[in-house]
Enzyme design. Structure first.
Site, short mmCIF file in Angstrom:
data_model
loop_
_atom_site.label_atom_id
_atom_site.label_comp_id
_atom_site.label_asym_id
_atom_site.label_seq_id
_atom_site.Cartn_x
_atom_site.Cartn_y
_atom_site.Cartn_z
N LYS A 179 0.90 -1.20 -0.06
CA LYS A 179 0.04 -0.05 -0.02
C LYS A 179 0.77 1.30 0.08
O LYS A 179 0.71 2.31 -0.73
CB LYS A 179 -0.89 0.08 1.29
CG LYS A 179 -2.10 -1.03 1.04
CD LYS A 179 -3.08 -0.95 2.32
CE LYS A 179 -3.97 -2.04 2.17
NZ LYS A 179 -5.07 -1.85 3.23
N ASP A 181 -10.47 2.20 2.56
CA ASP A 181 -10.29 1.60 3.74
C ASP A 181 -11.22 2.42 4.75
O ASP A 181 -12.17 2.05 5.42
CB ASP A 181 -8.93 1.23 4.44
CG ASP A 181 -8.42 0.03 3.79
OD1 ASP A 181 -8.95 -0.78 3.36
OD2 ASP A 181 -7.12 -0.12 3.87
N1 LIG Z 1 -11.61 -4.95 8.18
C1 LIG Z 1 -10.53 -4.42 7.21
O1 LIG Z 1 -11.26 -4.04 6.06
C2 LIG Z 1 -9.41 -4.17 7.42
C3 LIG Z 1 -8.40 -3.40 6.74
C4 LIG Z 1 -7.12 -3.12 6.99
C5 LIG Z 1 -6.79 -3.94 8.00
N2 LIG Z 1 -7.44 -4.71 8.91
C6 LIG Z 1 -6.85 -5.61 9.96
O2 LIG Z 1 -6.26 -4.43 10.84
C7 LIG Z 1 -5.00 -5.15 11.60
C8 LIG Z 1 -4.02 -4.28 11.35
O3 LIG Z 1 -3.38 -4.24 10.30
P1 LIG Z 1 -2.23 -2.94 9.85
O4 LIG Z 1 -2.00 -3.11 8.36
O5 LIG Z 1 -2.65 -1.57 10.39
O6 LIG Z 1 -0.99 -3.51 10.90
P2 LIG Z 1 0.21 -2.77 11.27
O7 LIG Z 1 0.55 -1.72 10.42
O8 LIG Z 1 1.66 -3.76 11.43
O9 LIG Z 1 -0.14 -2.29 12.74
C9 LIG Z 1 -0.20 -3.04 13.84
C10 LIG Z 1 -0.54 -2.24 15.00
O10 LIG Z 1 -0.75 -2.91 16.24
C11 LIG Z 1 0.10 -2.60 17.24
N3 LIG Z 1 0.54 -3.97 17.77
C12 LIG Z 1 1.04 -4.96 17.51
N4 LIG Z 1 1.46 -6.15 18.29
C13 LIG Z 1 0.93 -5.57 19.45
C14 LIG Z 1 1.10 -6.04 20.82
N5 LIG Z 1 1.52 -7.18 21.22
N6 LIG Z 1 0.71 -5.25 21.99
C15 LIG Z 1 0.04 -3.86 21.57
N7 LIG Z 1 0.05 -3.44 20.20
C16 LIG Z 1 0.54 -3.97 19.32
C17 LIG Z 1 1.29 -2.00 16.71
O11 LIG Z 1 1.89 -1.18 17.68
P3 LIG Z 1 3.49 -0.46 17.45
O12 LIG Z 1 3.22 0.75 16.74
O13 LIG Z 1 3.77 -0.33 18.81
O14 LIG Z 1 4.17 -1.51 16.72
C18 LIG Z 1 0.64 -1.31 15.65
O15 LIG Z 1 0.07 -0.12 16.26
C19 LIG Z 1 -5.15 -6.46 10.84
O16 LIG Z 1 -5.66 -7.39 11.62
C20 LIG Z 1 -5.63 -6.46 9.65
O17 LIG Z 1 -6.30 -7.63 9.19
C21 LIG Z 1 -8.69 -4.81 8.40
#
Ligand SMILES: NC(=O)c1ccc[n+]([C@@H]2O[C@H](COP(=O)([O-])OP(=O)(O)OC[C@H]3O[C@@H](n4cnc5c(N)ncnc54)[C@H](OP(=O)(O)O)[C@@H]3O)[C@@H](O)[C@H]2O)c1
Length: 308
Positions: free
Chosen positions: A74, A111
């Site tokens: 992305k 999104d």
């Molecule tokens: N429904 C939909 O259409 C849709 C669309 C997009 C994404 N999603 C879902 O959204 C989720 C996140 O996606 P993303 O692309 O944003 O991921 P990402 O960029 O990897 O971001 C992950 C976030 O989670 C936090 N995190 C990870 N492990 C953690 C832990 N153990 N404790 C506390 N915080 C933690 C990270 O904090 P740090 O900054 O401290 O690392 C970061 O803020 C996924 O499950 C994805 O499938 C859904």
């Protein structure tokens, strides 16, 4: 439901990811195209990050109408576009490429639109997203609403931008508070009137939870069900009247179960997935977004009592 035979007139779209095999998008797009009698096909493409620019050039050369992108492409798509929509430019993220007849590329991020549309579909009137390209993503309504967004990754960018654009005050709570601060700066640069604040996770939850009308989990915590830690502190009460949204759609997460048990309105991310896809398909085909969303959701839920 069968589709028309593929011919030279069939229009093409798809999704690029690495990996991409898990994506539900081909299923939901093709089902909607078939149900609506649209002569389109949607194909998943596993594209290695180092081949992304080649893949985009290939789409243009092959006459594709557009393409979606998922992790990890992305952000890398941004410099490859000829033009970006305001939300794609502000969030540095493209999940939808529109290939115009002259071969030029418009990058959009659907999104945030999908997130707001799903809130509306659940009767949560936080911001009213527009349905057509060129309109604002959300009209400012609901002054006084407060949202607490947990996480500051890629998905959080779209959610925070959409909420801020809708006039909602947003507190971003994240394990790495510097990431939450950076996210607030990014959105504030595009939306100077936005009311945004950054806080540490989980320490800030007790202070912010009670006033939050909407709580959104944008982290991946809960993807593995009870094996994951909660993206919440169970000692901090949730309450009836609060809306708790979890972007995860593969499972009913422990966080949503906790919220439902507290009497909150608990919503999973399946509708966001559907509406972001319907928006993309509407941009490519010119077909009505609500009709596309109807068939996409039907395809994803007709066999899956777990989520609905
Ligand atoms: N429904 C939909 O259409 C849709 C669309 C997009 C994404 N999603 C879902 O959204 C989720 C996140 O996606 P993303 O692309 O944003 O991921 P990402 O960029 O990897 O971001 C992950 C976030 O989670 C936090 N995190 C990870 N492990 C953690 C832990 N153990 N404790 C506390 N915080 C933690 C990270 O904090 P740090 O900054 O401290 O690392 C970061 O803020 C996924 O499950 C994805 O499938 C859904």
């Amino acid at each position: 439901m069968s589709r028309p035979p593929i011919t030279g007139a069939t229009r093409l779209a798809g999704v690029m990811g690495w990996p991409v095999a898990h994506s539900l998008s081909p299923r939901m797009h093709n089902a909607a195209f078939a149900a609506l009698g649209l002569d389109w096909v949607y194909v998943p493409f596993p594209v290695r990050p180092e081949r992304l620019a080649d893949a985009v050039r290939g789409l243009v050369a092959l006459g594709f109408a557009g393409c979606n992108a998922t992790v990890p492409h992305k952000a890398a798509l941004v410099p490859l576009m000829d033009e970006l929509t305001p939300i794609a430019a502000a969030t540095g993220s493209v999940n939808t490429i529109v290939i115009r007849p002259d071969g030029s590329l418009l990058g959009d991020s659907t999104d945030g639109h999908g997130f707001l549309m799903d809130l509306w579909a659940h009767g949560v009137e936080i911001g009213k997203p527009a349905n057509r390209q060129g309109d604002d993503h959300a009209a400012a309504v609901g002054p006084g609403h407060r949202a607490l967004v947990i996480g500051a990754g890629g998905a959080a960018r779209a959610v925070v931008y959409a909420l801020a654009e809708a006039g909602v005050r947003v507190a971003v709570v994240n394990r790495t508070v510097a990431h939450a601060e950076a996210l607030c700066r990014l959105v504030a640069a595009a939306l100077p009137k936005a009311e945004l604040s950054a806080h540490p996770f989980p320490e800030a939850l007790p202070r912010l939870a009670a006033d939050a009308d909407l709580i959104v989990n944008t982290t991946s915590l809960g993807l593995h069900g009870d094996a994951d830690p909660l993206p919440w502190d169970p000692a901090v009460p949730l309450r009836p009247g609060q809306v708790v949204y979890d972007l995860i759609y593969h499972v009913r997460t422990p966080f949503l179960r906790l919220a439902a048990a507290a009497g909150a309105h608990a919503i999973d991310g399946l509708g966001m997935l559907v509406y972001q896809g319907a928006r993309s398909a509407a941009l490519w085909t010119g077909h009505d977004e609500a009709e596309l969303a109807h068939w996409m959701e039907k395809e994803l839920t007709h066999n899956d009592e777990r989520l609905r």
